[in-house]
Design a protein around this motif. Structure first.
Motif, PDB file in Angstrom:
ATOM      1  N   ALA A  98      -5.307 -37.633   7.417  1.00 42.72           N
ATOM      2  CA  ALA A  98      -4.609 -38.198   8.636  1.00 42.72           C
ATOM      3  C   ALA A  98      -4.867 -37.579   9.971  1.00 42.72           C
ATOM      4  O   ALA A  98      -5.260 -38.275  10.868  1.00 42.72           O
ATOM      5  CB  ALA A  98      -2.869 -38.185   8.531  1.00 42.72           C
ATOM      6  N   ASP A  99      -4.991 -36.148  10.043  1.00 43.53           N
ATOM      7  CA  ASP A  99      -5.336 -35.539  11.111  1.00 43.53           C
ATOM      8  C   ASP A  99      -6.868 -35.820  11.633  1.00 43.53           C
ATOM      9  O   ASP A  99      -7.156 -36.066  12.835  1.00 43.53           O
ATOM     10  CB  ASP A  99      -5.163 -33.903  11.090  1.00 43.53           C
ATOM     11  N   GLU A 100      -7.596 -35.775  10.713  1.00 38.08           N
ATOM     12  CA  GLU A 100      -8.959 -35.936  11.195  1.00 38.08           C
ATOM     13  C   GLU A 100      -9.487 -37.707  11.259  1.00 38.08           C
ATOM     14  O   GLU A 100     -10.040 -37.944  12.292  1.00 38.08           O
ATOM     15  CB  GLU A 100      -9.865 -35.630   9.859  1.00 38.08           C
ATOM     16  N   ARG A 101      -8.746 -38.470  10.553  1.00 38.53           N
ATOM     17  CA  ARG A 101      -8.726 -39.916  11.150  1.00 38.53           C
ATOM     18  C   ARG A 101      -8.254 -40.100  12.447  1.00 38.53           C
ATOM     19  O   ARG A 101      -8.925 -40.820  13.034  1.00 38.53           O
ATOM     20  CB  ARG A 101      -8.034 -40.579  10.270  1.00 38.53           C
ATOM     21  N   LEU A 102      -7.238 -39.490  12.811  1.00 36.23           N
ATOM     22  CA  LEU A 102      -6.477 -39.756  14.289  1.00 36.23           C
ATOM     23  C   LEU A 102      -7.587 -39.203  15.195  1.00 36.23           C
ATOM     24  O   LEU A 102      -7.754 -39.867  16.200  1.00 36.23           O
ATOM     25  CB  LEU A 102      -5.127 -39.083  14.169  1.00 36.23           C
ATOM     26  N   ARG A 103      -8.124 -38.079  15.049  1.00 37.76           N
ATOM     27  CA  ARG A 103      -9.054 -37.545  15.954  1.00 37.76           C
ATOM     28  C   ARG A 103      -9.998 -38.185  16.286  1.00 37.76           C
ATOM     29  O   ARG A 103     -10.554 -38.653  17.282  1.00 37.76           O
ATOM     30  CB  ARG A 103      -9.286 -36.189  15.527  1.00 37.76           C
ATOM     31  N   LEU A 104     -10.914 -38.817  15.097  1.00 42.35           N
ATOM     32  CA  LEU A 104     -11.982 -39.568  15.317  1.00 42.35           C
ATOM     33  C   LEU A 104     -11.819 -41.028  15.720  1.00 42.35           C
ATOM     34  O   LEU A 104     -12.766 -41.457  16.546  1.00 42.35           O
ATOM     35  CB  LEU A 104     -12.696 -39.814  13.895  1.00 42.35           C
ATOM     36  N   VAL A 105     -10.826 -41.625  15.224  1.00 42.72           N
ATOM     37  CA  VAL A 105     -10.294 -43.074  15.902  1.00 42.72           C
ATOM     38  C   VAL A 105      -9.887 -42.843  17.398  1.00 42.72           C
ATOM     39  O   VAL A 105     -10.406 -43.719  18.249  1.00 42.72           O
ATOM     40  CB  VAL A 105      -9.148 -43.548  15.024  1.00 42.72           C
ATOM     41  N   ALA A 106      -9.494 -41.942  17.871  1.00 42.87           N
ATOM     42  CA  ALA A 106      -9.044 -41.624  19.380  1.00 42.87           C
ATOM     43  C   ALA A 106     -10.349 -41.395  20.150  1.00 42.87           C
ATOM     44  O   ALA A 106     -10.511 -42.113  21.103  1.00 42.87           O
ATOM     45  CB  ALA A 106      -8.402 -40.343  19.408  1.00 42.87           C
ATOM     46  N   MET A 107     -11.392 -40.865  19.520  1.00 45.26           N
ATOM     47  CA  MET A 107     -12.539 -40.511  20.261  1.00 45.26           C
ATOM     48  C   MET A 107     -13.183 -41.917  20.053  1.00 45.26           C
ATOM     49  O   MET A 107     -13.997 -42.399  21.132  1.00 45.26           O
ATOM     50  CB  MET A 107     -13.332 -39.582  19.604  1.00 45.26           C
ATOM     51  N   LYS A 108     -13.065 -42.859  19.122  1.00 37.96           N
ATOM     52  CA  LYS A 108     -13.923 -43.988  19.121  1.00 37.96           C
ATOM     53  C   LYS A 108     -13.434 -45.064  19.937  1.00 37.96           C
ATOM     54  O   LYS A 108     -14.190 -45.858  20.525  1.00 37.96           O
ATOM     55  CB  LYS A 108     -13.857 -44.550  17.447  1.00 37.96           C
ATOM     56  N   ARG A 109     -12.033 -44.999  20.241  1.00 33.75           N
ATOM     57  CA  ARG A 109     -11.719 -46.045  21.066  1.00 33.75           C
ATOM     58  C   ARG A 109     -11.672 -45.435  22.688  1.00 33.75           C
ATOM     59  O   ARG A 109     -11.069 -46.264  23.332  1.00 33.75           O
ATOM     60  CB  ARG A 109     -10.160 -46.253  20.608  1.00 33.75           C
ATOM     61  N   ASN A 110     -12.072 -44.315  22.813  1.00 30.71           N
ATOM     62  CA  ASN A 110     -12.101 -44.013  24.371  1.00 30.71           C
ATOM     63  C   ASN A 110     -13.273 -44.432  25.079  1.00 30.71           C
ATOM     64  O   ASN A 110     -14.402 -44.603  24.746  1.00 30.71           O
ATOM     65  CB  ASN A 110     -12.205 -42.369  23.984  1.00 30.71           C
ATOM     66  N   ASN A 111     -12.842 -44.992  26.339  1.00 27.25           N
ATOM     67  CA  ASN A 111     -13.746 -45.596  27.025  1.00 27.25           C
ATOM     68  C   ASN A 111     -14.640 -44.812  28.023  1.00 27.25           C
ATOM     69  O   ASN A 111     -15.551 -45.349  28.559  1.00 27.25           O
ATOM     70  CB  ASN A 111     -12.837 -46.782  28.163  1.00 27.25           C
ATOM     71  N   ILE A 112     -14.214 -43.706  28.244  1.00 23.20           N
ATOM     72  CA  ILE A 112     -14.898 -42.681  29.049  1.00 23.20           C
ATOM     73  C   ILE A 112     -16.124 -42.273  28.390  1.00 23.20           C
ATOM     74  O   ILE A 112     -17.203 -41.814  29.157  1.00 23.20           O
ATOM     75  CB  ILE A 112     -13.840 -41.612  29.396  1.00 23.20           C
ATOM     76  N   LEU A 113     -15.926 -42.010  27.186  1.00 28.75           N
ATOM     77  CA  LEU A 113     -17.128 -41.322  26.469  1.00 28.75           C
ATOM     78  C   LEU A 113     -18.463 -41.987  26.482  1.00 28.75           C
ATOM     79  O   LEU A 113     -18.437 -43.296  26.593  1.00 28.75           O
ATOM     80  CB  LEU A 113     -16.901 -40.917  24.955  1.00 28.75           C
ATOM     81  N   PRO A 114     -19.618 -41.550  26.473  1.00 27.98           N
ATOM     82  CA  PRO A 114     -20.884 -42.192  26.556  1.00 27.98           C
ATOM     83  C   PRO A 114     -21.067 -43.000  25.209  1.00 27.98           C
ATOM     84  O   PRO A 114     -20.651 -42.682  24.179  1.00 27.98           O
ATOM     85  CB  PRO A 114     -22.168 -41.184  26.445  1.00 27.98           C
ATOM     86  N   PRO A 115     -21.683 -44.200  25.055  1.00 32.66           N
ATOM     87  CA  PRO A 115     -21.887 -44.942  24.034  1.00 32.66           C
ATOM     88  C   PRO A 115     -22.597 -44.328  22.703  1.00 32.66           C
ATOM     89  O   PRO A 115     -21.985 -44.703  21.522  1.00 32.66           O
ATOM     90  CB  PRO A 115     -22.799 -46.175  24.258  1.00 32.66           C
ATOM     91  N   GLU A 116     -23.568 -43.430  22.890  1.00 30.71           N
ATOM     92  CA  GLU A 116     -24.003 -42.749  21.842  1.00 30.71           C
ATOM     93  C   GLU A 116     -23.093 -41.701  21.112  1.00 30.71           C
ATOM     94  O   GLU A 116     -23.097 -41.940  19.750  1.00 30.71           O
ATOM     95  CB  GLU A 116     -25.429 -41.919  22.473  1.00 30.71           C
ATOM     96  N   ILE A 117     -22.070 -41.178  21.863  1.00 33.68           N
ATOM     97  CA  ILE A 117     -21.241 -40.490  21.231  1.00 33.68           C
ATOM     98  C   ILE A 117     -20.263 -41.359  20.327  1.00 33.68           C
ATOM     99  O   ILE A 117     -19.656 -40.969  19.357  1.00 33.68           O
ATOM    100  CB  ILE A 117     -20.262 -39.209  21.964  1.00 33.68           C
ATOM    101  N   ILE A 118     -19.881 -42.420  20.942  1.00 27.18           N
ATOM    102  CA  ILE A 118     -18.890 -43.472  20.311  1.00 27.18           C
ATOM    103  C   ILE A 118     -19.633 -43.849  18.942  1.00 27.18           C
ATOM    104  O   ILE A 118     -18.957 -43.861  17.849  1.00 27.18           O
ATOM    105  CB  ILE A 118     -18.709 -44.658  21.086  1.00 27.18           C
TER     106      ILE A 118
END
Length: 133
Positions: free
Chosen positions: A52-72
């Protein structure tokens, strides 16, 4: 040879007269779940809790619009590689803990509507009373 026969006869008489001895050796071993669907659901719940913790962290990063597309893209690959698909919350089915029924459940008690009605009729649920008028 006669001593061997007498010892077998004594043992067989002991086993036939004492039912507790015969039942303890030949009882069927069962798990605590009702059926295969409940076993699968329990496995998915255990895995969802573990990741749960790891999934929540990674999904939040994936849905973040501020991060560059390479990181996503890297995060999306990491989700696919590291986290099993069965850990998603949409995979969890609310099942009755007594009958393993998937439909018609009362969420607060995690039982199906049939079991809920039966338990409430016989005052087995705390704070639940059948309506009488």
């Amino acid at each position: 040879m006669a001593a061997l026969k007498s010892s077998f006869s004594i043992l067989s008489n002991l086993l036939s007269n004492n039912t507790n001895v015969t039942l303890c050796c030949f009882q069927q071993i069962r798990n605590k779940y009702y059926g295969r669907w409940m076993i699968r659901d329990a496995k998915r719940r255990r895995m969802a809790k573990e990741y749960a913790d790891e999934r929540l962290r990674l999904v939040a990063m994936k849905r973040n619009n501020i991060l560059p597309p390479e990181i996503i893209e890297d995060v999306a690959k990491e989700i696919d590689e590291k986290i099993p698909r069965q850990t998603a919350l949409r995979q969890l089915t609310p099942r009755c803990i007594l009958t393993s029924r998937a439909r018609g459940n009362v969420k607060k008690w995690r039982v199906s509507r049939f079991i809920f009605r039966h338990l409430s009729d016989y005052n087995k649920l705390a704070g639940v009373q059948r309506a009488l008028w």
